[in-house]
Design a protein around this motif. Structure first.
Motif, short mmCIF file in Angstrom:
data_model
loop_
_atom_site.label_atom_id
_atom_site.label_comp_id
_atom_site.label_asym_id
_atom_site.label_seq_id
_atom_site.Cartn_x
_atom_site.Cartn_y
_atom_site.Cartn_z
N ASP A 138 -2.78 14.09 13.97
CA ASP A 138 -2.23 15.20 13.41
C ASP A 138 -3.40 16.47 13.86
OD1 ASP A 138 -0.36 17.52 12.55
OD2 ASP A 138 -0.20 17.21 10.58
N GLY A 139 -2.76 16.83 14.83
CA GLY A 139 -4.59 17.89 15.12
C GLY A 139 -5.08 17.03 15.29
N ASP A 140 -6.60 17.30 14.08
CA ASP A 140 -8.36 16.92 14.36
C ASP A 140 -8.10 15.41 13.15
OD1 ASP A 140 -8.23 18.35 11.92
OD2 ASP A 140 -9.63 19.08 12.35
N LYS A 141 -6.59 15.27 12.50
CA LYS A 141 -6.85 14.44 11.63
C LYS A 141 -6.13 13.19 12.06
CE LYS A 141 -8.09 16.84 7.83
NZ LYS A 141 -10.36 16.93 7.39
N TRP A 142 -6.35 12.05 11.23
CA TRP A 142 -6.14 10.82 11.53
C TRP A 142 -4.95 10.44 10.36
CZ3 TRP A 142 -5.07 8.27 16.81
CH2 TRP A 142 -6.10 9.42 17.26
N GLN A 143 -3.61 9.57 10.67
CA GLN A 143 -3.64 9.31 9.37
C GLN A 143 -2.83 7.43 9.91
OE1 GLN A 143 0.36 10.67 7.99
NE2 GLN A 143 -0.19 9.95 5.58
N VAL A 144 -3.08 7.06 8.44
CA VAL A 144 -2.97 5.29 8.49
C VAL A 144 -1.42 5.30 8.64
CG1 VAL A 144 -3.34 3.15 7.78
CG2 VAL A 144 -4.73 5.05 7.33
N SER A 145 -1.08 4.18 9.14
CA SER A 145 0.86 4.22 9.89
C SER A 145 1.05 3.59 8.56
CB SER A 145 0.98 2.78 10.71
OG SER A 145 0.51 1.80 9.85
N GLU A 146 2.58 4.54 8.42
CA GLU A 146 3.42 4.14 6.75
C GLU A 146 3.48 2.46 6.56
OE1 GLU A 146 7.26 5.07 4.74
OE2 GLU A 146 7.02 6.26 6.69
N ARG A 147 3.60 1.98 7.71
CA ARG A 147 3.28 -0.01 7.29
C ARG A 147 1.80 -0.43 7.01
NH1 ARG A 147 3.42 -0.68 12.19
NH2 ARG A 147 1.40 -1.79 12.76
N ILE A 148 0.73 -0.17 7.51
CA ILE A 148 -0.08 -0.27 6.75
C ILE A 148 -0.76 0.31 4.88
CG2 ILE A 148 -3.37 -0.55 6.93
CD1 ILE A 148 -1.22 -1.96 9.19
N ARG A 149 -0.16 1.84 5.16
CA ARG A 149 -0.47 1.57 4.00
C ARG A 149 0.47 1.18 2.77
NH1 ARG A 149 1.68 7.09 4.40
NH2 ARG A 149 1.98 7.56 6.45
N ALA A 150 2.22 0.79 3.22
CA ALA A 150 3.00 0.24 2.33
C ALA A 150 2.31 -0.88 2.13
CB ALA A 150 4.15 0.40 2.91
N MET A 151 1.80 -1.54 2.21
CA MET A 151 0.47 -3.18 2.85
C MET A 151 -0.31 -3.11 1.10
SD MET A 151 -0.25 -4.52 6.41
CE MET A 151 -0.54 -5.83 5.43
N VAL A 152 -1.03 -1.60 0.87
CA VAL A 152 -2.20 -1.41 -0.30
C VAL A 152 -1.51 -1.22 -1.15
CG1 VAL A 152 -3.87 -0.37 -0.57
CG2 VAL A 152 -3.54 -1.90 1.24
N GLU A 153 -1.25 -1.01 -2.44
CA GLU A 153 -1.22 -0.91 -3.81
C GLU A 153 -3.02 -0.12 -3.93
OE1 GLU A 153 1.53 -1.02 -7.32
OE2 GLU A 153 1.36 -2.11 -6.75
N LEU A 154 -2.49 1.35 -5.01
CA LEU A 154 -3.43 1.75 -5.64
C LEU A 154 -3.65 1.83 -7.14
CD1 LEU A 154 -4.18 3.65 -2.20
CD2 LEU A 154 -5.92 2.38 -2.70
N LYS A 155 -4.35 1.78 -7.52
CA LYS A 155 -4.29 1.70 -9.19
C LYS A 155 -5.55 2.49 -9.80
CE LYS A 155 -0.33 -0.82 -10.67
NZ LYS A 155 0.35 -1.43 -11.57
N PRO A 156 -5.71 3.48 -10.43
CA PRO A 156 -6.93 3.46 -11.02
C PRO A 156 -7.39 2.40 -11.73
CG PRO A 156 -5.29 5.01 -12.49
CD PRO A 156 -4.74 4.48 -11.73
N HIS A 157 -8.52 2.38 -12.03
CA HIS A 157 -9.37 1.02 -13.02
C HIS A 157 -10.71 1.35 -13.31
CE1 HIS A 157 -9.65 -2.53 -15.19
NE2 HIS A 157 -10.81 -2.93 -14.61
N ASN A 158 -11.36 1.15 -14.46
CA ASN A 158 -12.92 1.08 -14.71
C ASN A 158 -13.45 -0.32 -15.28
OD1 ASN A 158 -15.05 1.38 -15.91
ND2 ASN A 158 -15.05 3.52 -17.56
#
Length: 296
Positions: free
Chosen positions: A176-196
């Protein structure tokens, strides 16, 4: 910044995040926190410290921690851990977990997401071997700012050129212009959560594979030992650790030991009578805790 102010900041960072800031890193604190002061229209570092001293402004404390946290990362960083993941760890787990057909992976210092998405891309390319499997990747980080970037999965041309093979870029990203976005399929494989990493982690359940790379180097030895002990409790009986190239468990813990056949790979130590060293539990799949969803 006075010596007393710097000592206060060092103590605060160590207590809240485990970060061990040596005296020779004063310039780093002045540079990074100076930028924080300008963004928040705070009149200098002394004013910042004065606002922190009562210990009541947790949002400001978090902003200081985020400003002082190093978030350097890239896709397939140092390459060897990812070759180990594809060629050694995954074949081993596909055999060991054949009955349950489950695989859980934790990236314990995920930063802006490149490590977790690198693992997801490897798994995606093995999709035919994982049909019917439940595979989970959890990525955690202390910084909410970097987690937001990881969730978006949007990277600059410079970022995708660092370590990412062109074939994977074209297959798994959308430009998208000068940026690249990870595909929705790959992003859906990863869950991101805050943790110390200094806080309790039992709610995450157990993992077959834990990546904790390039974060222990910022801790002192007692903090490294505390973090490793906590992570070891989240590892299944035959699970594996992957640490950074400059990191080691020597002098930190006897619970986790290097794999003699594969540099950079670590396993739970076992005594000669089949006991798990340091934990006093039988080394047997029967003691592997029940798989729990991260969302639980």
């Amino acid at each position: 910044m006075t010596e007393a102010d710097f000592d206060f900041l060092r103590a605060l960072l160590h207590l809240r995040s485990g970060l061990s800031l040596s005296q020779d890193k004063r310039y780093l604190a002045e540079s990074r926190l100076g930028m924080l002061c300008r963004r928040r229209s705070i009149d200098g570092l002394s004013t910042l410290v004065q606002a922190l001293r009562p210990g009541t402004d947790l949002l400001l404390e978090n902003a200081v921690i985020e400003a002082m946290t190093t978030n350097e990362t890239l896709f397939f960083r140092d390459r060897t851990p990812f070759d180990l993941f594809r060629d050694v760890i995954l074949p081993e787990k596909l055999t060991a977990n054949a009955a349950s057909r489950t695989l859980r992976i934790w990236c314990a210092a995920v930063s802006t997401g490149q490590e977790a998405y690198s693992l997801a891309m490897i798994l995606d390319e093995m999709a035919t071997r994982l049909v019917g499997w439940k595979v989970e990747i959890l990525g955690t980080d202390i910084s909410s700012e970097v987690l937001e970037k990881a969730r978006a999965g949007i990277y600059s041309q410079f970022e995708v050129q660092r370590g990412l093979p062109i074939q994977m870029l074209l297959r798994h990203f959308r430009q998208d212009g000068d940026k690249w976005q990870v595909s929705e399929r790959i992003r859906a494989m990863v869950e991101l959560k805050p943790h110390n990493l200094l806080l309790p982690n039992s709610h995450f359940g157990q993992f077959d594979i834990i990546f904790c790379r390039n974060v222990l180097i910022y801790f002192d030895v007692p903090t490294k030992a505390k973090v490793m002990a906590a992570l070891a409790q989240r590892l299944t009986a035959d699970g594996v650790f992957v640490l950074g190239a400059a990191e080691t468990v020597i002098g930190i813990t006897t619970t986790i030991v290097p794999d003699k056949s594969h540099r950079g790979l670590y396993r739970e130590s076992r005594s000669s009578n089949g006991q798990s060293a340091g934990l006093g539990l039988p080394f047997d799949r029967a003691r592997t805790p029940t798989l729990r969803s991260v969302r639980g």
